[in-house]
Design a protein around this motif. Structure first.
Motif, PDB file in Angstrom:
ATOM      1  N   UNK A  46      41.618  77.110  16.034  1.00 29.35           N
ATOM      2  CA  UNK A  46      42.385  76.218  15.172  1.00 29.35           C
ATOM      3  C   UNK A  46      43.507  75.527  15.940  1.00 29.35           C
ATOM      4  N   UNK A  47      44.141  76.261  16.859  1.00 24.70           N
ATOM      5  CA  UNK A  47      45.187  75.659  17.672  1.00 24.70           C
ATOM      6  C   UNK A  47      44.660  74.548  18.553  1.00 24.70           C
ATOM      7  N   UNK A  48      43.515  74.784  19.197  1.00 24.89           N
ATOM      8  CA  UNK A  48      42.905  73.760  20.057  1.00 24.89           C
ATOM      9  C   UNK A  48      42.475  72.555  19.228  1.00 24.89           C
ATOM     10  N   UNK A  49      41.893  72.848  18.054  1.00 20.40           N
ATOM     11  CA  UNK A  49      41.447  71.750  17.180  1.00 20.40           C
ATOM     12  C   UNK A  49      42.630  70.882  16.741  1.00 20.40           C
ATOM     13  N   UNK A  50      43.746  71.505  16.398  1.00 19.72           N
ATOM     14  CA  UNK A  50      44.946  70.754  16.010  1.00 19.72           C
ATOM     15  C   UNK A  50      45.433  69.876  17.153  1.00 19.72           C
ATOM     16  N   UNK A 101      51.963  68.366  20.151  1.00 20.90           N
ATOM     17  CA  UNK A 101      50.757  68.855  20.836  1.00 20.90           C
ATOM     18  C   UNK A 101      51.132  69.885  21.890  1.00 20.90           C
ATOM     19  N   UNK A 102      52.201  69.616  22.638  1.00 16.55           N
ATOM     20  CA  UNK A 102      52.637  70.566  23.666  1.00 16.55           C
ATOM     21  C   UNK A 102      53.009  71.908  23.045  1.00 16.55           C
ATOM     22  N   UNK A 103      53.709  71.860  21.914  1.00 18.20           N
ATOM     23  CA  UNK A 103      54.093  73.094  21.229  1.00 18.20           C
ATOM     24  C   UNK A 103      52.861  73.868  20.767  1.00 18.20           C
ATOM     25  N   UNK A 104      51.893  73.148  20.199  1.00 21.64           N
ATOM     26  CA  UNK A 104      50.658  73.782  19.745  1.00 21.64           C
ATOM     27  C   UNK A 104      49.913  74.437  20.902  1.00 21.64           C
ATOM     28  N   UNK A 105      49.823  73.755  22.014  1.00 20.05           N
ATOM     29  CA  UNK A 105      49.105  74.301  23.168  1.00 20.05           C
ATOM     30  C   UNK A 105      49.850  75.481  23.774  1.00 20.05           C
ATOM     31  N   UNK A 142      43.577  68.654  19.547  1.00 13.47           N
ATOM     32  CA  UNK A 142      42.605  67.547  19.686  1.00 13.47           C
ATOM     33  C   UNK A 142      42.906  66.443  18.675  1.00 13.47           C
ATOM     34  N   UNK A 143      43.179  66.843  17.441  1.00 15.05           N
ATOM     35  CA  UNK A 143      43.502  65.852  16.412  1.00 15.05           C
ATOM     36  C   UNK A 143      44.774  65.091  16.771  1.00 15.05           C
ATOM     37  N   UNK A 144      45.728  65.798  17.373  1.00 10.40           N
ATOM     38  CA  UNK A 144      46.951  65.134  17.794  1.00 10.40           C
ATOM     39  C   UNK A 144      46.706  64.108  18.875  1.00 10.40           C
ATOM     40  N   UNK A 145      45.832  64.447  19.826  1.00 12.51           N
ATOM     41  CA  UNK A 145      45.485  63.504  20.901  1.00 12.51           C
ATOM     42  C   UNK A 145      44.826  62.255  20.322  1.00 12.51           C
ATOM     43  N   UNK A 146      43.964  62.471  19.322  1.00 15.69           N
ATOM     44  CA  UNK A 146      43.316  61.320  18.687  1.00 15.69           C
ATOM     45  C   UNK A 146      44.332  60.405  18.007  1.00 15.69           C
TER      46      UNK A 146
END
Length: 342
Positions: free
Chosen positions: A155-159, A184-188, A161-165
């Motif tokens: 779920x973290x990676x998917x979030x 995105x940095x915080x999520x990663x 990815x959505x942020x990058x989009x």
């Protein structure tokens, strides 16, 4: 019918246990191995009857030695330990099974089963049961890792990815893009921390790089930060010459014991002590939690399975494992291994 009787007779004669059938106290029939024992050991079947008679009367003494009453009103089979050829260099140990065939006519059988064979069969049965529970524990651990990967890591990676989009959308200005990159940095970073935590739970690299004592200290520090419970590690043990398997087991015991104390004991303080002597090494995990009644955790359940698994791991490496606990008085887990340090 005649053919069936022949098969039954053949099975009776070829049985690996000695079987003797009596009516009253008189031997009616016995199979081949029973006859061989009679000849080789000069065994009097009446002696076996007397042993059985004494055991049954002792077992059912409340019936005032009413032999037939006891048999009719109680169990039809009892097991009696017996040793034959006591005066020989290698006495023969058996379980004699007393089985009532017809209580009214007092027909019964005595079956001699090799005690060593039965004990080996019991050990195999216990080992099969243990393997089932250990496999179940491993499967539960795999499910937990799978759930963590799906529910947290994925779920973290998917979030991210959505942020990058979203960054590639045309209506984003510089400020929006900067805000998205921070999210995105915080999520990663959060996902990376979870991956590292899972890796430490599965196999800490510090155990391979620096040894057991540093690995236990890293474990204690991480769990103390997460729980707020004071966890200290002390000891004088140099484990450089300690077998890898023993180090692995001691680490898992420390990990399992701390987790048990945090989950079940409501402990305020946990102490790990690793001490090495010339011929053995000891790991003790002591908590000041609420403790528990050991007699209530002898079976296989969610709380005791980890303890059982620890015990079996220690025994497999010729070690000794002990748990001391009392309600309201905390718990001490001790693992001791014979070792030889150069």
């Amino acid at each position: 019918m005649l053919e069936t009787n022949t098969w039954i007779q053949q099975y009776f004669d070829e049985a690996t246990d000695a079987v003797l059938i009596f009516k009253e106290d008189d031997l009616v029939v016995s199979n081949q191995i029973a006859q061989d024992l009679e000849q080789e050991l000069h065994l009097d079947p009446t002696y076996l009857v007397q042993v059985a008679d004494a055991s049954v009367k002792q077992k059912f003494s409340a019936t005032d030695n009413c032999f037939n009453c006891a048999i009719r009103n109680s169990m039809q089979e009892i097991s009696i330990p017996i040793t034959l050829a006591k005066d020989m260099p290698h006495p023969l140990k058996y379980f004699m099974i007393y089985h009532v065939i017809n209580a009214d006519e007092h027909v019964f059988s005595l079956t001699l089963k090799n005690r060593g064979t039965i004990e080996r069969m019991d050990q195999l049965a216990q080992q099969r049961q243990l393997n089932q529970y250990v496999n179940r524990a491993h499967e539960e651990e795999r499910k937990k890792i799978s759930a963590d990967l799906h529910d947290s890591i994925a779920q973290g990676v998917y979030s991210a990815i959505m942020g990058v989009r979203r960054i590639n959308e045309d209506d984003n200005d510089e400020a929006a893009i900067h805000e998205l990159t921070q999210v995105i940095e915080t999520q990663l970073n959060d996902t990376l921390a979870e991956v590292k935590g899972m890796a430490l739970d599965i196999r800490p690299s510090v155990l391979d790089s620096f040894g057991l004592l540093p690995a236990l200290r890293v474990l204690a520090k991480r769990l103390q930060e997460n729980s707020g419970v004071t966890i200290t590690v002390s000891g004088n043990a140099s484990t450089e010459g300690l077998a890898t398997d023993v180090q692995n087991v001691l680490y898992r015991i420390g990990q399992e014991s701390i987790n048990n104390a945090l989950k079940h004991a409501a402990a305020n303080e946990i102490n790990l002590l690793l001490v090495a002597h010339n011929h053995f090494i000891i790991l003790e995990i002591i908590d000041d939690g609420k403790g528990f009644d050991l007699s209530q955790h002898q079976g296989f359940n969610g709380h005791s399975l980890g303890l059982l698994n620890m015990n079996e791991r220690v025994k497999a490496l010729n070690g000794a494992f002990e748990i001391k606990s009392q309600a309201g008085a905390g718990t001490t887990v001790t693992a001791k291994f014979p070792v030889s340090f150069a």
